[in-house]
Design a protein around this motif. Structure first.
Motif, short mmCIF file in Angstrom:
data_model
loop_
_atom_site.label_atom_id
_atom_site.label_comp_id
_atom_site.label_asym_id
_atom_site.label_seq_id
_atom_site.Cartn_x
_atom_site.Cartn_y
_atom_site.Cartn_z
N SER A 31 0.84 -1.21 0.00
CA SER A 31 0.00 0.00 0.00
C SER A 31 0.87 1.26 0.00
N MET A 32 1.93 1.26 0.81
CA MET A 32 2.83 2.42 0.83
C MET A 32 3.57 2.55 -0.50
N THR A 33 3.93 1.42 -1.11
CA THR A 33 4.60 1.46 -2.41
C THR A 33 3.66 2.02 -3.47
N ASP A 34 2.40 1.67 -3.38
CA ASP A 34 1.41 2.22 -4.31
C ASP A 34 1.35 3.74 -4.19
N GLY A 35 1.36 4.24 -2.96
CA GLY A 35 1.38 5.68 -2.75
C GLY A 35 2.64 6.32 -3.30
N LEU A 36 3.77 5.64 -3.15
CA LEU A 36 5.03 6.14 -3.68
C LEU A 36 4.99 6.22 -5.21
N ILE A 37 4.45 5.19 -5.84
CA ILE A 37 4.33 5.17 -7.30
C ILE A 37 3.44 6.32 -7.77
N GLN A 38 2.33 6.53 -7.07
CA GLN A 38 1.43 7.63 -7.42
C GLN A 38 2.14 8.97 -7.31
N THR A 39 2.90 9.16 -6.23
CA THR A 39 3.60 10.42 -6.00
C THR A 39 4.64 10.68 -7.08
N VAL A 40 5.41 9.66 -7.43
CA VAL A 40 6.42 9.82 -8.49
C VAL A 40 5.74 10.20 -9.80
N HIS A 41 4.64 9.56 -10.12
CA HIS A 41 3.95 9.88 -11.38
C HIS A 41 3.33 11.27 -11.36
N GLU A 42 2.94 11.73 -10.20
CA GLU A 42 2.32 13.05 -10.12
C GLU A 42 3.34 14.18 -10.15
N PHE A 43 4.50 13.98 -9.51
CA PHE A 43 5.44 15.09 -9.33
C PHE A 43 6.75 14.94 -10.08
N SER A 44 6.91 13.91 -10.90
CA SER A 44 8.17 13.72 -11.62
C SER A 44 7.90 13.15 -13.00
N GLN A 45 8.86 13.33 -13.88
CA GLN A 45 8.80 12.75 -15.22
C GLN A 45 9.69 11.52 -15.33
N ARG A 46 10.38 11.16 -14.25
CA ARG A 46 11.27 10.00 -14.27
C ARG A 46 10.49 8.70 -14.11
N HIS A 47 11.10 7.62 -14.54
CA HIS A 47 10.55 6.29 -14.34
C HIS A 47 10.73 5.89 -12.88
N ILE A 48 9.93 4.92 -12.45
CA ILE A 48 10.14 4.28 -11.15
C ILE A 48 10.19 2.78 -11.39
N ILE A 49 11.21 2.16 -10.82
CA ILE A 49 11.42 0.72 -10.95
C ILE A 49 11.13 0.10 -9.60
N VAL A 50 10.24 -0.89 -9.58
CA VAL A 50 9.89 -1.58 -8.34
C VAL A 50 10.33 -3.03 -8.46
N LEU A 51 11.19 -3.46 -7.54
CA LEU A 51 11.61 -4.85 -7.46
C LEU A 51 10.65 -5.55 -6.49
N CYS A 52 9.90 -6.50 -6.99
CA CYS A 52 8.93 -7.24 -6.18
C CYS A 52 9.58 -8.53 -5.70
#
Length: 107
Positions: A31-52
């Motif tokens: 859930s916290m990672t989901d929030g982090l992904i949302q934040t990166v997409h809202e405030f940055s143009q960089r990619h985010i890589i998530v290792l599951c």
């Protein structure tokens, strides 16, 4: 394909945010990672890589067009390693020249 929008022919990307998540998709970490992904997409143009790590991560890639998800399965021996191990592994396998390591709890 989102992968090819970050990585070049050599298999390396220029820059991205990098994090990891372990456990189930319904966990607090996910859930916290989901929030982090949302934040990166809202405030940055960089990619985010998530290792599951030992997790089924199925975020909506249409909703998050700069999200790259990588999966690893921990063995019995590696499950005993500290969280820092997974942070380091995420940075290594992400193959970006400049990676900004984020913790999901940084939100």
């Amino acid at each position: 394909n989102v992968y090819y929008s970050l990585y070049n022919a050599t298999g390396w990307g220029n820059d991205a945010y990098v994090t990891y998540v372990s456990g189930s998709q319904n966990s607090l970490d996910a859930s916290m990672t989901d929030g982090l992904i949302q934040t990166v997409h809202e405030f940055s143009q960089r990619h985010i890589i998530v290792l599951c790590v030992n997790a089924r991560c199925d975020w909506n890639l249409r909703l998050y067009p700069r999200l790259i998800v990588m999966h690893v399965r921990a063995t019995a021996a590696t499950q005993l390693l500290p969280p820092e191990y997974w942070k380091w592994l995420a940075m290594i396998v992400s193959r970006v020249r400049t990676g900004v390591q984020l913790d999901s709890s940084m939100m």
